[in-house]
Design an enzyme around this catalytic site. Structure first.
Site, PDB file in Angstrom:
ATOM      1  N   LYS A  13       0.819  -1.237  -0.018  1.00 18.79           N
ATOM      2  CA  LYS A  13       0.425   0.025  -0.301  1.00 18.79           C
ATOM      3  C   LYS A  13       1.006   1.314   0.156  1.00 18.79           C
ATOM      4  O   LYS A  13       0.420   2.159  -0.566  1.00 18.79           O
ATOM      5  CB  LYS A  13      -0.671  -0.162   1.425  1.00 18.79           C
ATOM      6  CG  LYS A  13      -2.239  -0.411   1.328  1.00 18.79           C
ATOM      7  CD  LYS A  13      -3.495  -0.432   2.197  1.00 18.79           C
ATOM      8  CE  LYS A  13      -2.447  -0.422   3.390  1.00 18.79           C
ATOM      9  NZ  LYS A  13      -2.294  -1.981   4.055  1.00 18.79           N
ATOM     10  N   ARG A  88      -9.642   2.619   8.888  1.00 14.67           N
ATOM     11  CA  ARG A  88      -9.242   1.807   9.048  1.00 14.67           C
ATOM     12  C   ARG A  88      -9.974   0.630  10.096  1.00 14.67           C
ATOM     13  O   ARG A  88     -10.305  -0.608  10.059  1.00 14.67           O
ATOM     14  CB  ARG A  88      -8.159   2.156  10.537  1.00 14.67           C
ATOM     15  CG  ARG A  88      -7.672   0.376  11.019  1.00 14.67           C
ATOM     16  CD  ARG A  88      -5.997   0.966  11.976  1.00 14.67           C
ATOM     17  NE  ARG A  88      -5.235   1.841  10.890  1.00 14.67           N
ATOM     18  CZ  ARG A  88      -4.206   1.404  10.716  1.00 14.67           C
ATOM     19  NH1 ARG A  88      -4.062   0.354  11.158  1.00 14.67           N
ATOM     20  NH2 ARG A  88      -3.499   2.083  11.051  1.00 14.67           N
ATOM     21  N   ARG A 127      11.410  -9.764   5.496  1.00 10.73           N
ATOM     22  CA  ARG A 127      12.205  -8.201   4.416  1.00 10.73           C
ATOM     23  C   ARG A 127      13.714  -8.067   6.275  1.00 10.73           C
ATOM     24  O   ARG A 127      13.670  -8.214   6.755  1.00 10.73           O
ATOM     25  CB  ARG A 127      11.141  -7.241   4.917  1.00 10.73           C
ATOM     26  CG  ARG A 127      11.336  -5.707   4.538  1.00 10.73           C
ATOM     27  CD  ARG A 127      10.105  -4.795   4.374  1.00 10.73           C
ATOM     28  NE  ARG A 127       9.297  -5.037   6.444  1.00 10.73           N
ATOM     29  CZ  ARG A 127       7.934  -4.716   5.606  1.00 10.73           C
ATOM     30  NH1 ARG A 127       6.981  -3.952   4.838  1.00 10.73           N
ATOM     31  NH2 ARG A 127       7.331  -4.525   6.817  1.00 10.73           N
ATOM     32  N   ARG A 161      13.145  -6.839  11.549  1.00 11.01           N
ATOM     33  CA  ARG A 161      12.211  -5.408  13.119  1.00 11.01           C
ATOM     34  C   ARG A 161      11.568  -6.263  13.798  1.00 11.01           C
ATOM     35  O   ARG A 161      11.214  -7.739  13.456  1.00 11.01           O
ATOM     36  CB  ARG A 161      11.574  -4.752  12.101  1.00 11.01           C
ATOM     37  CG  ARG A 161      12.199  -3.331  11.934  1.00 11.01           C
ATOM     38  CD  ARG A 161      11.164  -2.077  11.217  1.00 11.01           C
ATOM     39  NE  ARG A 161       9.971  -3.075  10.745  1.00 11.01           N
ATOM     40  CZ  ARG A 161       8.940  -2.012  10.211  1.00 11.01           C
ATOM     41  NH1 ARG A 161       9.658  -1.190   9.288  1.00 11.01           N
ATOM     42  NH2 ARG A 161       8.032  -1.991   9.839  1.00 11.01           N
ATOM     43  N   ARG A 172      -0.619  -9.174  12.900  1.00 10.54           N
ATOM     44  CA  ARG A 172      -1.693  -8.401  12.339  1.00 10.54           C
ATOM     45  C   ARG A 172      -2.329  -8.533  11.163  1.00 10.54           C
ATOM     46  O   ARG A 172      -3.552  -7.461  10.564  1.00 10.54           O
ATOM     47  CB  ARG A 172      -0.017  -7.380  11.975  1.00 10.54           C
ATOM     48  CG  ARG A 172       0.991  -6.568  12.919  1.00 10.54           C
ATOM     49  CD  ARG A 172       1.999  -6.365  11.874  1.00 10.54           C
ATOM     50  NE  ARG A 172       1.900  -5.650  10.522  1.00 10.54           N
ATOM     51  CZ  ARG A 172       3.350  -5.375  10.166  1.00 10.54           C
ATOM     52  NH1 ARG A 172       3.842  -5.994  10.486  1.00 10.54           N
ATOM     53  NH2 ARG A 172       2.760  -4.750   8.748  1.00 10.54           N
TER      54      ARG A 172
END
Length: 223
Positions: A13, A88, A127, A161, A172
Site C-alpha cells: 500500500k 481503519r 524483509r 524488525r 497483524r
C-alpha cells in the site's frame, strides 16, 4: 480525485500510494504520517495521541478522525487526496462519509489491493532493514544483499524488525481481517470498490490501479 487505498499489511500500500498520489497530483495522506506530524509538532491531537501510545493503548477513533479532518482541510488537498491506512474500521469510514458530506464532496474510488496471505507473510517476514538507514531495505529471497547480513549501500548491519516476524505478521493479518476488511463491504455497497491484484512488479500493480480510474487516463474532454 478522492481515493481510499485498502489492503492487508505487506500488499504494498505505501509504495503504491506514493506512486499513485504523484501520478494523480494529490497528497498521499497516511495514518503513520498523520501521527508522526501531529506528535512532532505537539498539536493538541498529537499530545492526546501520544498519551495513548505511551500507555500502550489504541488511539481512539475520534483522535485519528480529527487528525485526518485537519489534514484534508489543507490547501493542497482541495483537488483531492489519497488516503492510506485511514479509515481503519467501519466507524472511521462512516465518520469520513459524514465529514465529506458536510463539505459537499464524496469519495471517487476505493482500491482494494489483494495478495494471498502466504505471499504477504513471505514478503514481510523476509524483509531485512539496515540499522544505519531504514530506507535501505533488502529481502532474503527477492532482494538479497551481496553479503549476508550486510547492507549493499552503506555496509550497515541488516536486521529483522520485531514486527516483521512471521508470528507478528499473522497477528497483524488477523487484526486486518477483523477490523479493516469490513470496510470493503461497506464501500462495496456504495459501488466504490475495485479489487486489484498486488502480485507482480511494482509498475504492473500501479498500471492496474490507474486502469481502475479510467476517467483520469485521458483528461481531455470527449466530443
Amino acid at each position: 480525485m478522492r481515493i481510499v487505498l485498502v489492503g492487508p499489511p505487506g500488499a504494498g500500500k505505501g509504495t503504491q500510494a506514493t506512486r499513485l498520489a504523484e501520478k494523480l497530483r494529490v497528497p498521499h495522506i497516511s495514518t503513520g504520517d498523520l501521527f508522526r506530524t501531529n506528535i512532532s509538532r505537539q498539536t493538541e491531537l498529537g499530545k492526546l495521541a501520544k498519551s495513548y501510545i505511551d500507555a500502550g493503548d489504541l488511539v481512539p477513533d475520534e483522535v485519528t478522525i480529527g487528525m485526518a479532518k485537519d489534514r484534508m482541510e489543507q490547501p493542497d488537498a482541495e483537488r483531492g487526496f489519497l488516503l492510506d491506512g485511514f479509515p481503519r474500521n467501519v466507524a472511521q469510514a462512516e465518520a469520513l462519509d459524514e465529514l465529506l458530506t458536510a463539505e459537499g464532496i464524496k469519495l471517487d474510488a476505493v482500491l482494494d489491493l489483494e495478495a494471498p496471505e502466504e505471499e504477504v507473510v513471505k514478503r514481510i517476514a523476509g524483509r531485512r532493514i539496515c540499522r544505519n538507514d531504514s530506507a535501505h531495505v533488502f529481502h532474503v529471497t527477492h532482494k538479497k544483499p551481496a553479503k549476508d547480513g550486510v547492507c549493499d549501500v552503506c555496509g550497515g548491519e541488516l536486521y529483522q524488525r520485531a514486527d516483521d516476524t512471521e508470528e507478528t505478521v499473522r497477528t497483524r493479518l488477523d487484526v486486518y481481517h477483523t477490523q479493516t476488511e469490513p470496510i470493503i463491504s461497506y464501500y462495496d455497497a456504495q459501488g466504490l470498490v475495485t479489487t486489484i491484484s498486488a502480485l507482480g512488479e511494482v509498475d504492473e500493480v500501479t498500471e492496474r490501479a490507474m486502469a481502475a480510474l479510467p476517467q483520469l487516463e485521458d483528461p481531455a474532454p470527449s466530443h
